[in-house]
Write a protein that holds these residues in place. Structure first.
Motif, PDB file in Angstrom:
ATOM      1  N   LEU A   1       0.837  -1.206   0.000  1.00 26.07           N
ATOM      2  CA  LEU A   1       0.000   0.000   0.000  1.00 26.07           C
ATOM      3  C   LEU A   1       0.869   1.253   0.000  1.00 26.07           C
ATOM      4  O   LEU A   1       0.636   2.185  -0.778  1.00 26.07           O
ATOM      5  N   VAL A   2       1.867   1.251   0.871  1.00 22.77           N
ATOM      6  CA  VAL A   2       2.750   2.421   0.927  1.00 22.77           C
ATOM      7  C   VAL A   2       3.469   2.615  -0.399  1.00 22.77           C
ATOM      8  O   VAL A   2       3.550   3.736  -0.929  1.00 22.77           O
ATOM      9  N   GLY A   3       3.960   1.504  -0.964  1.00 17.67           N
ATOM     10  CA  GLY A   3       4.692   1.590  -2.226  1.00 17.67           C
ATOM     11  C   GLY A   3       3.808   2.107  -3.349  1.00 17.67           C
ATOM     12  O   GLY A   3       4.226   2.958  -4.140  1.00 17.67           O
ATOM     13  N   VAL A   4       2.567   1.616  -3.391  1.00 16.84           N
ATOM     14  CA  VAL A   4       1.653   2.060  -4.445  1.00 16.84           C
ATOM     15  C   VAL A   4       1.351   3.551  -4.280  1.00 16.84           C
ATOM     16  O   VAL A   4       1.365   4.320  -5.257  1.00 16.84           O
ATOM     17  N   ALA A   5       1.130   3.972  -3.044  1.00 20.55           N
ATOM     18  CA  ALA A   5       0.850   5.389  -2.802  1.00 20.55           C
ATOM     19  C   ALA A   5       2.029   6.241  -3.255  1.00 20.55           C
ATOM     20  O   ALA A   5       1.852   7.280  -3.913  1.00 20.55           O
ATOM     21  N   ALA A   6       3.242   5.777  -2.938  1.00 17.66           N
ATOM     22  CA  ALA A   6       4.423   6.535  -3.342  1.00 17.66           C
ATOM     23  C   ALA A   6       4.528   6.603  -4.857  1.00 17.66           C
ATOM     24  O   ALA A   6       4.885   7.644  -5.423  1.00 17.66           O
ATOM     25  N   SER A   7       4.191   5.488  -5.541  1.00 17.67           N
ATOM     26  CA  SER A   7       4.257   5.518  -7.003  1.00 17.67           C
ATOM     27  C   SER A   7       3.262   6.528  -7.570  1.00 17.67           C
ATOM     28  O   SER A   7       3.593   7.259  -8.507  1.00 17.67           O
ATOM     29  N   PHE A   8       2.047   6.550  -7.007  1.00 17.41           N
ATOM     30  CA  PHE A   8       1.055   7.524  -7.491  1.00 17.41           C
ATOM     31  C   PHE A   8       1.609   8.934  -7.383  1.00 17.41           C
ATOM     32  O   PHE A   8       1.527   9.735  -8.311  1.00 17.41           O
ATOM     33  N   LEU A   9       2.177   9.196  -6.240  1.00 22.14           N
ATOM     34  CA  LEU A   9       2.701  10.542  -5.989  1.00 22.14           C
ATOM     35  C   LEU A   9       3.788  10.894  -7.002  1.00 22.14           C
ATOM     36  O   LEU A   9       3.768  11.969  -7.612  1.00 22.14           O
ATOM     37  N   LEU A  10       4.711   9.949  -7.205  1.00 22.46           N
ATOM     38  CA  LEU A  10       5.823  10.222  -8.117  1.00 22.46           C
ATOM     39  C   LEU A  10       5.337  10.417  -9.542  1.00 22.46           C
ATOM     40  O   LEU A  10       5.785  11.332 -10.244  1.00 22.46           O
ATOM     41  N   VAL A  11       4.427   9.560  -9.972  1.00 18.22           N
ATOM     42  CA  VAL A  11       3.938   9.673 -11.343  1.00 18.22           C
ATOM     43  C   VAL A  11       3.192  10.986 -11.503  1.00 18.22           C
ATOM     44  O   VAL A  11       3.335  11.692 -12.513  1.00 18.22           O
ATOM     45  N   ALA A  12       2.412  11.345 -10.494  1.00 20.84           N
ATOM     46  CA  ALA A  12       1.667  12.599 -10.585  1.00 20.84           C
ATOM     47  C   ALA A  12       2.623  13.780 -10.700  1.00 20.84           C
ATOM     48  O   ALA A  12       2.345  14.764 -11.382  1.00 20.84           O
ATOM     49  N   MET A  13       3.772  13.689 -10.071  1.00 25.08           N
ATOM     50  CA  MET A  13       4.670  14.840 -10.054  1.00 25.08           C
ATOM     51  C   MET A  13       5.622  14.876 -11.243  1.00 25.08           C
ATOM     52  O   MET A  13       5.849  15.923 -11.841  1.00 25.08           O
TER      53      MET A  13
END
Lengths: 725, 65
Positions: free
Chosen positions: A80-92
């Motif tokens: 879950l943490v990893g997926v959330a971090a990926s969302f954030l990175l891709v969004a940025m």
């Protein structure tokens, strides 16, 4: 008609025949069942990659249910943490691949460092949070609009895998951790009793066959404590007996921690007596010790179960009660024998120091035996201390964690550079696997060996994969056939994971086989792609292995230096830290240091021996200093012992930056302290008992500091040896 | 009841919440059973736990659909 009685009989029959004979078979069956359940459900829900669910099953499956639950929870959290971090990175940074990869590298570095700080399943959660970003984030750089779907699908697949693994391992022939734990603690009790009985005061050198007292059993016990602790932590999610026993187990562990340390000090002291003091002293202590040995035996052998241990505990109590009278006789005997010799004073002091330690040892042994015996009655509170036992928290070495993070970052950077500059088709696979390898094994005891095994597993997995993808899968027409195609490789890998020494090979087979097996939404059986991917896998694992070799945190000089620095800091802490917490805190830190560095001790080289000696002598010094500080606090302001504070300060200074001069200063101030105690004023001011305790503590401290086998022997001038003799 | 709930603009099936609720409830029941030793009378504890969970989950699911 099949009634419930028949069913019960059937179950009992299964349990009695198949189950004990081959737990391995049961385990393989469970893995197969859980993976096919996961496969079936994922296919039913038309998820993108059913193999992720199967991989999850393969990763979390363990023969003990509690381990499965704990690992599942951390796998879920990490994902879950990893997926959330990926969302954030891709969004940025979806358009900026350099920035994207830079942030990814930092994230992976942080996660790897985290996995070094924590242990076992928590560590695994960090690793997952790190490499999930490769699995979700990297494909997303190619088409960013799909990121959310990829992430949600991955979480769903993992959830399915976890549920299947959890259900199967809890419902079908569940094996509770408690059975392992109870076997291991009863073995520990009997091993320790053996060790105590095997020691011959006056002949410790002859028994061990070398100059030093053999330290390896103690080290084994130290690592044992931590393994037991983590097992019992995992058992908290199991429901049956384990949870009830957890508190007791913690008590048992802390009691054992104390008694094993004291035993080691006693061993060391007796060895020093042999080296330096009058043989009569050893003889007298040896006689006292013989009685203790007799008390440890249950009908001629050491206690094998907790009920036998309760008998032993009563015997130890009787011994403890008889000790004062024994002591009186022994003292009289000693005086009689010593009268023939000169120098009676220092010999008597030696004797008193030994007796003091022996008494402490017997007290702690009694507490340990009582705690162990109380496990026999499930609800009994007898023999348990009321206060909360110390928790085994973790300490970490900032530098070690930082280097591990750096290693993960470097692997990622090299592989991404290759991916970008060579326009490498299999780059994403290689990056993912490289990051997995370089983070997953970071906290293992000897990573380079583990990676080698993993590589072998990967090769075997590739072989299976080739057979499966090109010969079998094209012929699989339905779900049953698909199961038949996948079963051999999964069963083989599951079987290998049950062999303790080769478990990583099994993991390698699992990961490679399930990562590339060709049944996705669309069948892919293109030999060129397959061979490219296989080469990428091997390259990634090899690169990770090379990084482990280059930044080697577990072996050699460097870790020795780190250890000794940490030990020095610890002793300074025991001199200066808050007195109330000092003892518990020091024990805890020492144990976790010992555990962390114990991976490097299996070689048995000269340096290893030095490290072990150093660790154990630090335990002694720390204990002695804390005992001294406690005594000083007890007598408070009316201190006639002016040198007391000086000594504590001196020890702290010596360990803060060791040198000849400081060592001499400490030894001199201890001598001064001993002289202080001999004056008439202190004899009047201090109670007889406290004065004796002071004397023995100071004597112990001095003898450890002067000890020949201690690592600081280089700081000790030769004439000290003569003086002690 | 709506079959999907918008959570930060992402549609989440209500069944997921039913699942979580069921898990929480069966965990509470489990703690109570362990606390008062009620598991003594149950032959296969793991199966019983699963059955309790399925009952709660199914009831919630029926409420949704």
């Amino acid at each position: 008609m099949i009634t419930s009685v028949h069913f019960k009989n059937f179950c009992v029959a299964c349990k009695n025949t198949i189950f004990p004979a081959s737990p391995t078979l049961v385990y393989i069956f469970k893995v197969l069942l859980a993976s096919f359940m996961a496969l079936g459900i994922s296919l039913k829900f038309e998820l993108e990659q059913p193999r992720t669910a199967m991989m999850t099953v393969a990763i979390v499956m363990h023969s003990r249910s509690g381990m499965v639950f704990t690992k599942s929870i951390y796998r879920l959290l990490g994902t879950l943490v990893g997926v959330a971090a990926s969302f954030l990175l891709v969004a940025m940074f979806a358009q900026e691949r350099v920035l994207f990869l830079l942030c990814m590298a930092i994230w992976i570095g942080i996660c790897t460092a985290g996995s070094m700080i924590f242990r076992h399943h928590q560590s695994y959660g960090f690793v997952l949070a790190g490499y999930t970003i490769c699995i979700v984030g990297l494909p997303a750089t190619i088409n960013p609009e799909l990121t959310f779907n990829i992430g949600v699908t991955r979480v769903s697949e993992i959830m399915i895998g976890l549920l299947c693994a959890g259900l199967v391992s809890d419902l079908i022939f569940p094996q509770r951790i408690w059975t392992v734990v109870s076997a291991s603690i009863s073995k520990r009790f009997s091993d320790f009793s053996d060790l105590v009985i095997a020691m011959e005061p006056g002949r410790t050198r002859v028994a061990s066959g070398s100059h030093r007292v053999k330290a390896s059993p103690i080290i084994r016990f130290v690592t044992d404590i931590f393994e037991l602790e983590s097992l019992s932590a995992s058992s908290s999610l199991e429901n049956d007996d384990s949870r009830t026993y957890r508190l007791k187990l913690n008590h048992l562990n802390s009691a054992f921690m104390e008694v094993s340390t004291t035993f080691h000090s006693l061993q060391q002291l007796l060895r020093r007596h042999e080296d330096y003091s009058n043989p009569i002293v050893s003889e007298c202590i040896g006689e006292l010790y013989q009685h203790l040995k007799a008390a440890l035996l249950f009908e001629g052998h050491v206690a094998q179960s907790s009920s036998q241990a309760s008998v032993v505990a009563i015997q130890i109590r009787q011994y403890r009660e008889s000790l004062p009278s024994l002591l009186k006789d022994s003292r009289a005997q000693l005086l009689r024998k010593l009268n023939a010799h000169a120098q009676a004073d220092s010999d008597r002091l030696d004797f008193e120091t030994g007796v003091e330690l022996l008494q402490r040892f017997v007290d702690e042994l009694y507490a340990y035996a009582m705690t162990y015996a109380s496990l026999a009655d499930a609800n009994g509170q007898s023999g348990m201390a009321k206060n909360e036992p110390p928790h085994f928290k973790l300490d970490f070495d900032v530098l070690t964690a930082a280097f591990a993070g750096l290693r993960g970052i470097l692997t990622l950077v090299i592989l991404t550079a290759m991916w970008i500059f060579l326009d490498w088709r299999s780059g994403v696979e290689a990056i993912t696997l490289g990051v997995i390898t370089s983070t997953l094994f970071a906290s293992s005891r000897s990573p380079s060996k583990t990676v080698r095994q993993f590589l072998i597993g990967a090769l075997i997995g590739t072989f299976f994969l080739y057979l499966c993808n090109f010969y079998l899968l094209p012929n699989a027409k339905d779900f049953l056939m698909l199961m038949l195609v996948l079963a051999p490789a999964i069963a083989f890998a599951a079987w290998v994971t049950t062999r303790q020494a080769y478990a990583t090979i099994g993991a390698g087979v699992f990961i490679i086989f399930l990562m590339h097996s060709g049944f996705n939404a669309a069948l892919s059986a293109e030999p060129v792609i397959f061979i490219n991917d296989a080469i990428a896998d091997i390259m990634a694992i090899t690169l990770a292995g090379v990084m482990y070799e280059l930044i080697d945190l577990t072996n050699g000089r460097w870790s020795q230096q780190r250890l000794s620095k940490n030990l020095h800091k610890l002793i300074v802490f025991s001199c200066e830290g808050p007195l109330k917490l000092a003892r518990v805190e020091m024990e805890r830190r020492l144990r976790s240091l010992g555990y962390r560095f114990s991976g490097a001790w299996q070689g048995g080289t000269r340096g290893d021996g030095e490290m072990v000696d150093h660790l154990l002598s630090s335990i002694e010094i720390g204990h002695a200093v804390i005992a001294l500080r406690e005594l000083l606090a007890e007598i408070g302001s009316r201190s006639s012992l002016k040198a007391g504070d000086e000594i504590v300060k001196g020890v702290a200074q010596f360990y803060a930056s060791p040198s000849h001069r400081r060592h001499d200063l400490v030894v001199a101030s201890i001598a001064e302290g001993l002289a202080d105690l001999d004056t008439d004023i202190s004899k009047k001011e201090l109670a007889q008992g406290i004065r004796l305790q002071f004397l023995t503590t100071l004597h112990l401290l001095r003898s450890v500091l002067l000890d020949e086998a201690s690592v600081f022997s280089s700081f000790r001038p030769m004439n000290d040896l003569e003086r002690t003799k | 009841m709506p079959r999907e709930i918008a959570l930060f603009d992402a549609l989440v099936p209500t069944l997921l919440f039913a699942f979580l609720f069921g898990a929480a409830m069966s965990w509470i029941i489990d703690v109570v059973f362990t606390r008062y030793g009620l598991y003594r009378d149950i032959w296969y504890r793991a199966l019983f736990r699963l059955a309790v969970f399925i009952c709660i989950f199914a009831c919630c699911g029926l409420l949704v659909y």
